[in-house]
Design a protein around this motif. Structure first.
Motif, mmCIF file in Angstrom:
data_model
loop_
_atom_site.group_PDB
_atom_site.id
_atom_site.type_symbol
_atom_site.label_atom_id
_atom_site.label_comp_id
_atom_site.label_asym_id
_atom_site.label_seq_id
_atom_site.Cartn_x
_atom_site.Cartn_y
_atom_site.Cartn_z
ATOM 1 N N GLY A 195 31.362 -54.397 -4.588
ATOM 2 C CA GLY A 195 32.312 -54.054 -5.636
ATOM 3 C C GLY A 195 33.599 -54.861 -5.504
ATOM 4 O O GLY A 195 34.132 -55.373 -6.493
ATOM 5 N N GLY A 196 34.080 -54.992 -4.264
ATOM 6 C CA GLY A 196 35.277 -55.800 -4.038
ATOM 7 C C GLY A 196 35.055 -57.259 -4.355
ATOM 8 O O GLY A 196 35.910 -57.917 -4.955
ATOM 9 N N LEU A 197 33.878 -57.780 -3.982
ATOM 10 C CA LEU A 197 33.563 -59.175 -4.282
ATOM 11 C C LEU A 197 33.463 -59.396 -5.782
ATOM 12 O O LEU A 197 33.998 -60.380 -6.315
ATOM 13 C CB LEU A 197 32.254 -59.573 -3.602
ATOM 14 N N GLY A 198 32.813 -58.475 -6.476
ATOM 15 C CA GLY A 198 32.685 -58.600 -7.926
ATOM 16 C C GLY A 198 34.032 -58.575 -8.622
ATOM 17 O O GLY A 198 34.297 -59.367 -9.528
ATOM 18 N N ALA A 199 34.922 -57.663 -8.183
ATOM 19 C CA ALA A 199 36.254 -57.578 -8.785
ATOM 20 C C ALA A 199 37.045 -58.853 -8.537
ATOM 21 O O ALA A 199 37.732 -59.365 -9.428
ATOM 22 C CB ALA A 199 36.995 -56.363 -8.223
ATOM 23 N N SER A 200 36.951 -59.389 -7.306
ATOM 24 C CA SER A 200 37.664 -60.618 -6.967
ATOM 25 C C SER A 200 37.180 -61.789 -7.825
ATOM 26 O O SER A 200 37.976 -62.586 -8.327
ATOM 27 C CB SER A 200 37.470 -60.927 -5.484
ATOM 28 N N MET A 201 35.863 -61.883 -8.003
ATOM 29 C CA MET A 201 35.309 -62.990 -8.785
ATOM 30 C C MET A 201 35.590 -62.834 -10.277
ATOM 31 O O MET A 201 35.783 -63.824 -10.984
ATOM 32 C CB MET A 201 33.802 -63.092 -8.549
ATOM 33 N N MET A 202 35.643 -61.609 -10.774
ATOM 34 C CA MET A 202 35.998 -61.405 -12.176
ATOM 35 C C MET A 202 37.447 -61.816 -12.417
ATOM 36 O O MET A 202 37.780 -62.409 -13.453
ATOM 37 C CB MET A 202 35.784 -59.946 -12.567
ATOM 38 N N THR A 203 38.315 -61.503 -11.450
ATOM 39 C CA THR A 203 39.708 -61.935 -11.536
ATOM 40 C C THR A 203 39.799 -63.457 -11.604
ATOM 41 O O THR A 203 40.547 -64.016 -12.403
ATOM 42 C CB THR A 203 40.500 -61.416 -10.324
ATOM 43 N N ILE A 211 32.402 -68.667 -17.475
ATOM 44 C CA ILE A 211 31.418 -67.757 -18.067
ATOM 45 C C ILE A 211 30.344 -67.412 -17.043
ATOM 46 O O ILE A 211 29.967 -66.241 -16.871
ATOM 47 C CB ILE A 211 30.785 -68.383 -19.326
ATOM 48 N N LEU A 212 29.843 -68.441 -16.340
ATOM 49 C CA LEU A 212 28.831 -68.216 -15.312
ATOM 50 C C LEU A 212 29.358 -67.291 -14.221
ATOM 51 O O LEU A 212 28.669 -66.358 -13.794
ATOM 52 C CB LEU A 212 28.396 -69.553 -14.706
ATOM 53 N N LEU A 213 30.584 -67.564 -13.769
ATOM 54 C CA LEU A 213 31.169 -66.735 -12.722
ATOM 55 C C LEU A 213 31.365 -65.310 -13.219
ATOM 56 O O LEU A 213 31.131 -64.349 -12.481
ATOM 57 C CB LEU A 213 32.502 -67.327 -12.261
ATOM 58 N N GLY A 214 31.774 -65.155 -14.467
ATOM 59 C CA GLY A 214 31.958 -63.819 -15.027
ATOM 60 C C GLY A 214 30.652 -63.038 -15.072
ATOM 61 O O GLY A 214 30.622 -61.839 -14.778
#
Length: 280
Positions: A108-116, A60-63
């Motif tokens: 944006g790439g970092l955010g997408a990677s972390m959401m994954t 949840i925190l990472l999301g």
């Protein structure tokens, strides 16, 4: 843009500054622990954020942080295209806006990677520097590829020099509305943070130039590689500790920005005109 839309964009920008601040706090804090020998790690943004998955409800925190990084990416792109901070069309202004655009793509790439990773679809641990090495390898295969990679390295070093100037002479509080009695410590924290970023950008740019000279993408390293390089130098624990503390200070400065930065969301019609100008 309607008032509600402008307010929503401002909230996204503030969430983005906060998420970037948390990221740097984690990177710097973990590297400080590594420098003094009590655990931690000398990794980049990805590996630092993935530490959250080891905590209760870490996904949840990472999301939340991942969403914030995506929000920051959106704000950076909007900021660059519409010139929301009024940098203008001078050479310096266009360079700053171009830097914000690149920053938007990167976050944006970092955010997408972390959401994954937060959704359990992969930890992305092996992707710390791989993305940079992949595009470097592709660029090296192009005509004048070595020159292009070297040019990118020089641009990164140039950004590091700009951070160094900001740390030495720049008014880091220029766009902040902090209380008067807090300005001194915010200024010192911000300058310390920019100094650390200047050093790491200089090292990353140097790695790119080394990759260009050797025509090997394996020479490319990111933030984690820069910190590990410092650790391997004589008195490396001192260099690493100071740089890591500076990165953590930049994280704190980011949290201050999230609360006190003056943010002027652009008018939607102006944004559309700006996009049309760029496209045509």
């Amino acid at each position: 843009m309607h008032a509600a839309g402008r307010h929503a964009l401002e909230l996204l920008a503030r969430l983005g500054y906060g998420a970037r601040g948390v990221t740097y706090c984690l990177v710097g804090g973990l590297a400080v622990l590594a420098a003094i020998g009590v655990g931690g790690q000398t990794g980049g943004s990805r590996s630092a954020l993935l530490i959250l998955l080891e905590r209760p409800f870490g996904w949840i925190l990472l999301g939340i942080v991942a969403f914030g990084l995506a929000a920051f990416a959106l704000w950076r792109v909007v900021e660059a295209i519409t010139d929301a901070d009024a940098y203008g069309r001078s050479a310096k202004g266009l360079a700053t806006r171009a830097g914000h655009l690149v920053s938007g793509v990167t976050y944006g790439g970092l955010g997408a990677s972390m959401m994954t990773a937060a959704l359990g679809r992969g930890t992305a641990r092996q992707a710390e520097d791989q993305g940079a090495r992949d595009w470097t390898a592709w660029l090296l295969q192009q005509p004048l590829g070595q020159w292009l990679v070297g040019a990118v390295g020089l641009i990164v070093i140039g950004a590091g020099l700009a951070f160094a100037w900001k740390a030495w002479k720049g008014d880091v509080c220029k766009r902040l509305s902090v209380p008067h009695d807090a300005r001194d410590w915010v200024r010192h924290v911000g300058r310390f943070g920019y100094a650390a970023r200047a050093l790491t950008f200089g090292l990353i740019g140097g790695f790119l130039i080394a990759a260009a000279l050797a025509s090997r993408s394996s020479e490319v390293k990111g933030l984690g590689g820069a910190l590990q390089t410092l650790r391997g130098e004589p008195y490396g624990w001192v260099l690493l500790g100071l740089t890591a503390a500076g990165l953590a200070a930049f994280g704190v400065f980011g949290l201050v920005q999230a609360r006190y930065r003056r943010i002027e969301p652009p008018d939607l019609d102006a944004a559309r005109r700006a996009v049309k100008d760029i496209a045509g």
